[in-house]
Design a protein around this motif. Structure first.
Motif, short mmCIF file in Angstrom:
data_model
loop_
_atom_site.label_atom_id
_atom_site.label_comp_id
_atom_site.label_asym_id
_atom_site.label_seq_id
_atom_site.Cartn_x
_atom_site.Cartn_y
_atom_site.Cartn_z
N SER A 83 5.32 5.52 14.41
CA SER A 83 5.90 4.54 15.33
C SER A 83 5.57 3.15 14.80
CB SER A 83 5.29 4.71 16.73
OG SER A 83 3.91 4.42 16.71
N PRO A 84 6.17 2.11 15.39
CA PRO A 84 5.79 0.75 14.98
C PRO A 84 4.31 0.46 15.22
CG PRO A 84 7.87 0.70 16.16
CD PRO A 84 7.33 2.10 16.28
N GLU A 85 3.76 1.02 16.30
CA GLU A 85 2.32 0.83 16.57
C GLU A 85 1.47 1.56 15.52
OE1 GLU A 85 4.45 2.00 18.98
OE2 GLU A 85 4.74 0.07 19.95
N GLY A 86 1.94 2.74 15.12
CA GLY A 86 1.23 3.49 14.09
C GLY A 86 1.22 2.76 12.76
N PHE A 87 2.34 2.08 12.46
CA PHE A 87 2.39 1.28 11.24
C PHE A 87 1.39 0.14 11.31
CE2 PHE A 87 4.00 -2.28 8.73
CZ PHE A 87 4.11 -1.67 7.49
N LEU A 88 1.26 -0.49 12.47
CA LEU A 88 0.28 -1.57 12.62
C LEU A 88 -1.14 -1.05 12.47
CD1 LEU A 88 1.90 -3.60 15.54
CD2 LEU A 88 1.85 -4.17 13.11
N VAL A 89 -1.39 0.16 12.99
CA VAL A 89 -2.71 0.78 12.84
C VAL A 89 -3.00 1.03 11.36
CG1 VAL A 89 -4.07 2.86 13.29
CG2 VAL A 89 -2.78 1.79 15.14
N ALA A 90 -2.03 1.60 10.64
CA ALA A 90 -2.21 1.88 9.22
C ALA A 90 -2.39 0.58 8.43
CB ALA A 90 -1.03 2.67 8.68
N SER A 91 -1.65 -0.45 8.81
CA SER A 91 -1.80 -1.75 8.14
C SER A 91 -3.18 -2.33 8.38
CB SER A 91 -0.74 -2.73 8.63
OG SER A 91 0.54 -2.29 8.26
N SER A 92 -3.69 -2.21 9.59
CA SER A 92 -5.02 -2.75 9.87
C SER A 92 -6.10 -1.96 9.14
CB SER A 92 -5.29 -2.77 11.37
OG SER A 92 -5.39 -1.45 11.88
N ILE A 93 -5.90 -0.65 8.99
CA ILE A 93 -6.86 0.16 8.23
C ILE A 93 -6.87 -0.29 6.77
CG2 ILE A 93 -7.28 2.49 7.34
CD1 ILE A 93 -6.26 3.55 10.02
N MET A 94 -5.69 -0.56 6.22
CA MET A 94 -5.59 -0.92 4.81
C MET A 94 -5.99 -2.36 4.52
SD MET A 94 -4.87 1.55 2.86
CE MET A 94 -4.51 0.61 1.41
N SER A 95 -6.32 -3.15 5.52
CA SER A 95 -6.65 -4.55 5.28
C SER A 95 -8.09 -4.73 4.79
CB SER A 95 -6.42 -5.38 6.54
OG SER A 95 -7.31 -4.94 7.56
N SER A 96 -8.93 -3.74 4.94
CA SER A 96 -10.33 -3.82 4.54
C SER A 96 -10.47 -3.65 3.02
CB SER A 96 -11.14 -2.73 5.25
OG SER A 96 -12.41 -2.60 4.67
#
Length: 95
Positions: free
Chosen positions: A20-33
């Protein structure tokens, strides 16, 4: 074993980002570290090494490469160089 677990992590991250769009945001936030990016780079490097050396062994099995010590050393060095290039490209992709 590590490669098997790594593929599971990659598939989980892909599934999360596509859910979902929210899932994409979650994955993006995980990959920001930075730490996660470093681990992702390590996973991609390990998968590249596994793939390149697997292709090398298949070429030896099919008879495209000689099975002598000299040819084995040469193909191992070429495999390692290809893996280093793919590792650099994976670093560019991750960062």
């Amino acid at each position: 074993m590590i490669t098997f677990v790594a593929v599971g992590i990659l598939l989980w991250l892909l599934g999360t980002s596509l859910s979902s769009p929210e899932g994409f945001l979650v994955a993006s936030s995980i990959m920001s570290s930075f730490f996660v990016k470093f681990i992702m780079w390590g996973i991609l490097t390990a998968l590249a090494y596994h793939t390149v050396v697997g292709i090398r062994h298949l070429m030896m099995d099919f008879g495209y490469l000689d099975e002598t010590l000299e040819a084995g050393k040469r193909s191992a060095i070429i495999s390692f160089v290809i893996t280093v290039v793919l590792s650099i490209l994976a670093g560019v992709l991750v960062w």
